[in-house]
Motif scaffolding. Sequence first.
Motif, PDB file in Angstrom:
ATOM      1  N   UNK A 144      23.611  18.305  85.231  1.00 26.73           N
ATOM      2  CA  UNK A 144      22.556  17.862  86.167  1.00 26.73           C
ATOM      3  C   UNK A 144      22.930  18.198  87.611  1.00 26.73           C
ATOM      4  N   UNK A 145      24.197  18.051  87.960  1.00 20.50           N
ATOM      5  CA  UNK A 145      24.651  18.363  89.312  1.00 20.50           C
ATOM      6  C   UNK A 145      24.569  19.861  89.603  1.00 20.50           C
ATOM      7  N   UNK A 146      25.131  20.679  88.708  1.00 21.63           N
ATOM      8  CA  UNK A 146      25.279  22.107  89.034  1.00 21.63           C
ATOM      9  C   UNK A 146      23.978  22.891  88.890  1.00 21.63           C
ATOM     10  N   UNK A 147      22.985  22.305  88.245  1.00 23.41           N
ATOM     11  CA  UNK A 147      21.671  22.953  88.189  1.00 23.41           C
ATOM     12  C   UNK A 147      21.109  23.168  89.598  1.00 23.41           C
ATOM     13  N   UNK A 148      21.496  22.315  90.538  1.00 18.80           N
ATOM     14  CA  UNK A 148      21.015  22.409  91.914  1.00 18.80           C
ATOM     15  C   UNK A 148      21.710  23.516  92.711  1.00 18.80           C
ATOM     16  N   UNK A 149      22.726  24.151  92.140  1.00 24.36           N
ATOM     17  CA  UNK A 149      23.556  25.078  92.915  1.00 24.36           C
ATOM     18  C   UNK A 149      23.026  26.504  92.992  1.00 24.36           C
ATOM     19  N   UNK A 150      21.921  26.765  92.318  1.00 25.77           N
ATOM     20  CA  UNK A 150      21.336  28.094  92.464  1.00 25.77           C
ATOM     21  C   UNK A 150      20.867  28.688  91.153  1.00 25.77           C
ATOM     22  N   UNK A 151      19.943  29.655  91.260  1.00 28.15           N
ATOM     23  CA  UNK A 151      19.425  30.393  90.114  1.00 28.15           C
ATOM     24  C   UNK A 151      19.497  31.882  90.456  1.00 28.15           C
ATOM     25  N   UNK A 152      18.967  32.708  89.577  1.00 27.50           N
ATOM     26  CA  UNK A 152      18.917  34.141  89.870  1.00 27.50           C
ATOM     27  C   UNK A 152      17.979  34.437  91.032  1.00 27.50           C
ATOM     28  N   UNK A 153      16.987  33.587  91.238  1.00 30.62           N
ATOM     29  CA  UNK A 153      15.979  33.809  92.278  1.00 30.62           C
ATOM     30  C   UNK A 153      16.252  33.031  93.558  1.00 30.62           C
ATOM     31  N   UNK A 154      17.011  31.931  93.469  1.00 27.70           N
ATOM     32  CA  UNK A 154      17.173  31.048  94.620  1.00 27.70           C
ATOM     33  C   UNK A 154      18.628  30.628  94.792  1.00 27.70           C
ATOM     34  N   UNK A 155      19.050  30.518  96.038  1.00 27.93           N
ATOM     35  CA  UNK A 155      20.342  29.913  96.344  1.00 27.93           C
ATOM     36  C   UNK A 155      20.171  28.398  96.349  1.00 27.93           C
ATOM     37  N   UNK A 156      21.280  27.677  96.446  1.00 27.10           N
ATOM     38  CA  UNK A 156      21.211  26.219  96.524  1.00 27.10           C
ATOM     39  C   UNK A 156      20.390  25.779  97.733  1.00 27.10           C
ATOM     40  N   UNK A 157      20.588  26.455  98.860  1.00 27.59           N
ATOM     41  CA  UNK A 157      19.837  26.113 100.070  1.00 27.59           C
ATOM     42  C   UNK A 157      18.351  26.365  99.882  1.00 27.59           C
ATOM     43  N   UNK A 158      18.016  27.452  99.212  1.00 29.30           N
ATOM     44  CA  UNK A 158      16.603  27.789  99.006  1.00 29.30           C
ATOM     45  C   UNK A 158      15.925  26.807  98.051  1.00 29.30           C
ATOM     46  N   UNK A 214      35.073  18.372  91.798  1.00 27.29           N
ATOM     47  CA  UNK A 214      35.697  17.479  92.774  1.00 27.29           C
ATOM     48  C   UNK A 214      34.738  16.384  93.216  1.00 27.29           C
ATOM     49  N   UNK A 215      33.483  16.759  93.433  1.00 26.55           N
ATOM     50  CA  UNK A 215      32.469  15.782  93.838  1.00 26.55           C
ATOM     51  C   UNK A 215      32.294  14.708  92.762  1.00 26.55           C
ATOM     52  N   UNK A 216      32.213  15.121  91.508  1.00 23.01           N
ATOM     53  CA  UNK A 216      31.991  14.168  90.418  1.00 23.01           C
ATOM     54  C   UNK A 216      33.213  13.282  90.210  1.00 23.01           C
ATOM     55  N   UNK A 217      34.392  13.832  90.337  1.00 18.14           N
ATOM     56  CA  UNK A 217      35.601  13.012  90.231  1.00 18.14           C
ATOM     57  C   UNK A 217      35.630  11.944  91.316  1.00 18.14           C
ATOM     58  N   UNK A 218      35.171  12.301  92.521  1.00 22.20           N
ATOM     59  CA  UNK A 218      35.083  11.301  93.591  1.00 22.20           C
ATOM     60  C   UNK A 218      34.029  10.249  93.267  1.00 22.20           C
ATOM     61  N   UNK A 219      32.947  10.653  92.618  1.00 22.02           N
ATOM     62  CA  UNK A 219      31.906   9.707  92.202  1.00 22.02           C
ATOM     63  C   UNK A 219      32.476   8.691  91.205  1.00 22.02           C
ATOM     64  N   UNK A 220      33.286   9.183  90.266  1.00 24.33           N
ATOM     65  CA  UNK A 220      33.912   8.296  89.287  1.00 24.33           C
ATOM     66  C   UNK A 220      34.863   7.323  89.983  1.00 24.33           C
ATOM     67  N   UNK A 221      35.653   7.830  90.933  1.00 27.75           N
ATOM     68  CA  UNK A 221      36.561   6.957  91.679  1.00 27.75           C
ATOM     69  C   UNK A 221      35.795   5.897  92.463  1.00 27.75           C
TER      70      UNK A 221
END
Length: 423
Positions: free
Chosen positions: A50-64, A122-129
């Motif tokens: 669910x987290x990494x789906x937001x990081x980009x596709x073939x058509x779009x970057x994460x920012x886009x 790293x982000x998810x590990x911090x979420x768990x902590x």
Amino acid sequence: MNCPIRTLDNGVRVVAAPLKERRSTAIGVWVHTGARDEDARTSGVSHFLEHVVFKGTKRRTAAEIKEGVEGLGGSLNAFTSEEYTCFLAKCTSRHFEKVFDVLADMVLNASLQEKDIRKERTVILEEIKMTQDQPSQWVDELVAELTWEGHALARPVAGSMQSVSGLTTDDIRSYKDAHYRSGFLTIAAAGAIGIESLLKEAARRFDRAKPGTRRPLDLFQNRQTAPRLKLCHKPVEQTHMALSIHALPHEHPDQYVLDLLSVILGGNMSSRLFCEVREKRGLAYEVGSSVRKYHETGAFGVDAGVDSRKAVESLKVILAELRKTAVRPVSEGELRRAKDFYLGQLDMGLENTMSQMLWVGESVVRLGRCRRPEEVARAVAKVRREDLRRVAAAVFQTRALNLAIVGPGVDRSQKAFRKALAF
């Protein structure tokens, strides 16, 4: 509520809740997979994906991806539960097609690059902590371990430090390939949208989704025969306890009876637990009850943050209040107020397009149909005082008790807690 359901040729379900005089539309892409579909080694993979789906596709970057929704005045989010994952957005109706295209692209065409997975770990590990640093949240994870011992439902949705650290790029890609298929997908929308328009847009974007259907669930078998207790010392200012009792699944004939029982016991400031534990005795700042429902099982829960010096006393008072409902029927006035509160909260909760989308989407994913508020109101109206007493007597059994406590020095009171843990 009018919520017609259609199905694309490849099995993707589409449901709409058209709402008059709305200028916004909420849209959700629901994937019928969650934490209970994972094994111990890959625990947390649904949430990680669910987290990494937001990081980009073939058509779009994460920012886009973010700009493609927020740049049009919309909002974008996602969440993972034990039984499903949902990617959701809300926008003005004139931008619906563009925003829907972003959601579809994310879900179907996520790049899942090694570098993005490495950073997000790293982000998810911090979420768990962070969860473990907040005893009021951590105690709920601990009591789930007790309640559904030995089953996937016992594991945290986010996974553990060990399991998340061990997930590989291949694990995540393989999980997506196996579960993000047509038979797992439901498209739900609410607001300024009709079913034919939604069906047309869904077909344009999801008709090429890979075919596939869910495998049979690994059903939980309740074999608990005695109370379970877990105590964790943590040097905090307050003791946090979570009580969990095996209860009812979705679609059980008594599900609304149990919901009303939860309202009466700990659903608001007029509830028995709030009045007795906090107002009368001053033992806690926060105390309340809740109901969890899954496909084949469920639980009635009580959470409280109590004075550490009076934790055992607090437990005794809580259990005594639960026990009363199994012995004596509640008053007619108490039942009437609980019904009015329950239905009032339902009505107010469905006032906006996002809440309507979540209602119809979850209903179709969990039940295969659209549960209407009118249906709920009719079922609630039929509940009688004796129903509450009957269900309380059936659910509130000593052998079904699970208790997790986090607080300073609680491990030194194990004998006292264990003695008190009984109806």
